[in-house]
Scaffold this motif. Structure first.
Motif, PDB file in Angstrom:
ATOM      1  N   LEU A 245      -1.010  -1.050   2.456  1.00 37.78           N
ATOM      2  CA  LEU A 245      -0.595  -1.702   3.696  1.00 37.78           C
ATOM      3  C   LEU A 245       0.513  -2.722   3.459  1.00 37.78           C
ATOM      4  CD1 LEU A 245      -4.055  -2.229   5.445  1.00 37.78           C
ATOM      5  CD2 LEU A 245      -2.236  -0.661   6.161  1.00 37.78           C
ATOM      6  N   LEU A 246       0.468  -3.400   2.314  1.00 43.24           N
ATOM      7  CA  LEU A 246       1.493  -4.402   2.000  1.00 43.24           C
ATOM      8  C   LEU A 246       2.672  -3.796   1.244  1.00 43.24           C
ATOM      9  CD1 LEU A 246      -0.707  -7.463   0.950  1.00 43.24           C
ATOM     10  CD2 LEU A 246       0.332  -6.993   3.171  1.00 43.24           C
ATOM     11  N   ASP A 247       2.506  -2.551   0.784  1.00 36.44           N
ATOM     12  CA  ASP A 247       3.555  -1.854   0.037  1.00 36.44           C
ATOM     13  C   ASP A 247       3.959  -2.642  -1.209  1.00 36.44           C
ATOM     14  OD1 ASP A 247       5.290   0.198  -0.537  1.00 36.44           O
ATOM     15  OD2 ASP A 247       6.943  -0.611   0.652  1.00 36.44           O
ATOM     16  N   VAL A 248       2.957  -3.124  -1.934  1.00 36.94           N
ATOM     17  CA  VAL A 248       3.195  -3.889  -3.158  1.00 36.94           C
ATOM     18  C   VAL A 248       1.932  -3.805  -4.013  1.00 36.94           C
ATOM     19  CG1 VAL A 248       2.337  -6.061  -2.192  1.00 36.94           C
ATOM     20  CG2 VAL A 248       3.976  -6.111  -4.061  1.00 36.94           C
ATOM     21  N   ASP A 249       2.099  -3.890  -5.328  1.00 40.29           N
ATOM     22  CA  ASP A 249       0.946  -3.889  -6.223  1.00 40.29           C
ATOM     23  C   ASP A 249       0.212  -5.222  -6.119  1.00 40.29           C
ATOM     24  OD1 ASP A 249       1.456  -1.347  -7.172  1.00 40.29           O
ATOM     25  OD2 ASP A 249       2.745  -2.047  -8.789  1.00 40.29           O
ATOM     26  N   VAL A 250      -1.079  -5.184  -5.829  1.00 39.76           N
ATOM     27  CA  VAL A 250      -1.881  -6.393  -5.707  1.00 39.76           C
ATOM     28  C   VAL A 250      -2.965  -6.373  -6.786  1.00 39.76           C
ATOM     29  CG1 VAL A 250      -1.453  -6.539  -3.229  1.00 39.76           C
ATOM     30  CG2 VAL A 250      -3.495  -5.357  -4.058  1.00 39.76           C
TER      31      VAL A 250
END
Length: 323
Positions: A245-250
Motif C-alpha cells: 500500500l505504501l509502495d516501499v519496503d517496511v
C-alpha cells in the motif's frame, strides 16, 4: 467506541459516594436534578474515553503526560485511571529511568488483556473467511476439515484472504496520495476507522541526516491478536500489505501478538526521500551531459575534416632560425 466507559463512570461514582453526602437529612446538599446527573455522566464518559484512547495510542504513559495531553488536572486523570485499573481495563507498569534514579520507579499505564478484549475483536469476519475457504478446499470430509489443525499454507492463505479485503478498499482511498508521509498518515487513519486504533509517530525529524528520518505506523489495537499469536503469518501478511500500500519496503518493529502493547511498523521516509533526490540529481546530470555532447557534436560537424595529422607551415625566416 469503548463499551467500558459507562462502567468506569459507575465505578467512579461509587468511589465518590462515601466522600460526597447528598442526603438532606445529613445536612448535605440536595440531590442534583436528574438532567444534571445525566449530563455529568456523559461528560465523565467522554473524558474517560479520551483517557483510554490516549493510553491505547501512547502507552506505556504516565498520569502526568496524560494530563498534559488532555489539559486535565493530575487529580482528574488519576480518578479515571484508578477506576479503569480497578476494573482491569488498564494495568500499571513500574518503569525506572536514569533521571529518576534507582529505586524510584515511575508508574506507566497500558491497556490490559481484558481492556484489549473490550475494544472489540474481529473474529466474525475471520471465521466467515475460514468457512468459505474450508468449503472450497478439497478435503476427505467437511468434519475432518473443521477439526484438523491448519497447515502453515492454510493459515497463510487464510491470512492473505483476510487482509485482501482491507487492501482492496484502502488502495482505492490512497489513490492520488503520492507523498510517503501523507500516504502513511492516511493509512493510519484507515486503520483507525476499521478498529485497529491506527496512528503515526515521527522519528528523527530533527536529525540533519535525511536518511535517519522515518515514520512509525502504529496500531494500538489488534482485533485478531490471539489468532496472530498462534499463527504469526497473519502479522507477516499484514506487513506485506502495508508495504504494498505504501509502495516501499517496511520493517515490523513490534506486534501485540508477540507481547508488545502496540504494533509498530518502520517506514523509511527519509531514506526514500534521499533516494528520490539522488535519482533527480542523476537525471539532471545525465540531461546536462547529453546537452553538452549534442552541442559538441554540432561544433565538430561544422569544422572541415582535415583527416590525418595536423600540418604545420614554417616560414623561410623560421627555417633559418631553426637551422
Amino acid at each position: 467506541m469503548y463499551s467500558t466507559a459507562s462502567e468506569s463512570v459507575a465505578a467512579d461514582e461509587r468511589h465518590r459516594g462515601a466522600e460526597s453526602p447528598t442526603s438532606p437529612e445529613k445536612g448535605g446538599p440536595a440531590p442534583a436534578a436528574e438532567g444534571q446527573s445525566e449530563t455529568f455522566r456523559e461528560a465523565e464518559s467522554t473524558t474517560r474515553q479520551r483517557v483510554l484512547q490516549l493510553v491505547v495510542e501512547e502507552g506505556p504513559i504516565s498520569a502526568a503526560a496524560l494530563g498534559r495531553e488532555l489539559k486535565l488536572t493530575a487529580a482528574a486523570v488519576r480518578r479515571h485511571l484508578d477506576a479503569m485499573t480497578e476494573q482491569g481495563i488498564l494495568e500499571v507498569k513500574n518503569v525506572t529511568t536514569r533521571r529518576r534514579g534507582a529505586g524510584r520507579p515511575s508508574r506507566r499505564y497500558v491497556v490490559s488483556e481484558r481492556g484489549q478484549r473490550s475494544l472489540g475483536d474481529d473474529y466474525l469476519g475471520l471465521v466467515q473467511t475460514a468457512l468459505s475457504m474450508l468449503q472450497s478446499a478439497s478435503a476427505p470430509s467437511a468434519e475432518d476439515s473443521l477439526v484438523a489443525e491448519p497447515t502453515p499454507e492454510t493459515a497463510r492463505g487464510l491470512a492473505r484472504e483476510y487482509f485482501a479485503g482491507f487492501e482492496q478498499r484502502w488502495e482505492r482511498q490512497l489513490e492520488g496520495v503520492s507523498d510517503l508521509d501523507a500516504r502513511t498518515d492516511k493509512l493510519s487513519q484507515l486503520f483507525a476507522e476499521d478498529g485497529f486504533a491506527g496512528f503515526t509517530r515521527l522519528v528523527g525529524r530533527d536529525n540533519p541526516l535525511l536518511a535517519m528520518q522515518s515514520t512509525q505506523l502504529c496500531q494500538g489495537h489488534c482485533p485478531i491478536r490471539e489468532i496472530a499469536a498462534a499463527h504469526p503469518v497473519f502479522c507477516e501478511e499484514e506487513t506485506d500489505m502495508i508495504s504494498r500500500l505504501l509502495d516501499v519496503d517496511v520493517r515490523r518493529l513490534s506486534t501485540q501478538a508477540a507481547g508488545a502493547h502496540v504494533c509498530t511498523t518502520h517506514v523509511p521516509v527519509g531514506r526514500e526521500k534521499l533516494a528520490a533526490e539522488q535519482r533527480a540529481r542523476a537525471a539532471a546530470s545525465a540531461e546536462a551531459e547529453q546537452q553538452i555532447s549534442a552541442g559538441a557534436g554540432a561544433t565538430n560537424e561544422s569544422r572541415p575534416a582535415s583527416g590525418g595529422r595536423k600540418r604545420i607551415v614554417i616560414s623561410p625566416r623560421q627555417q633559418e632560425r631553426l637551422s
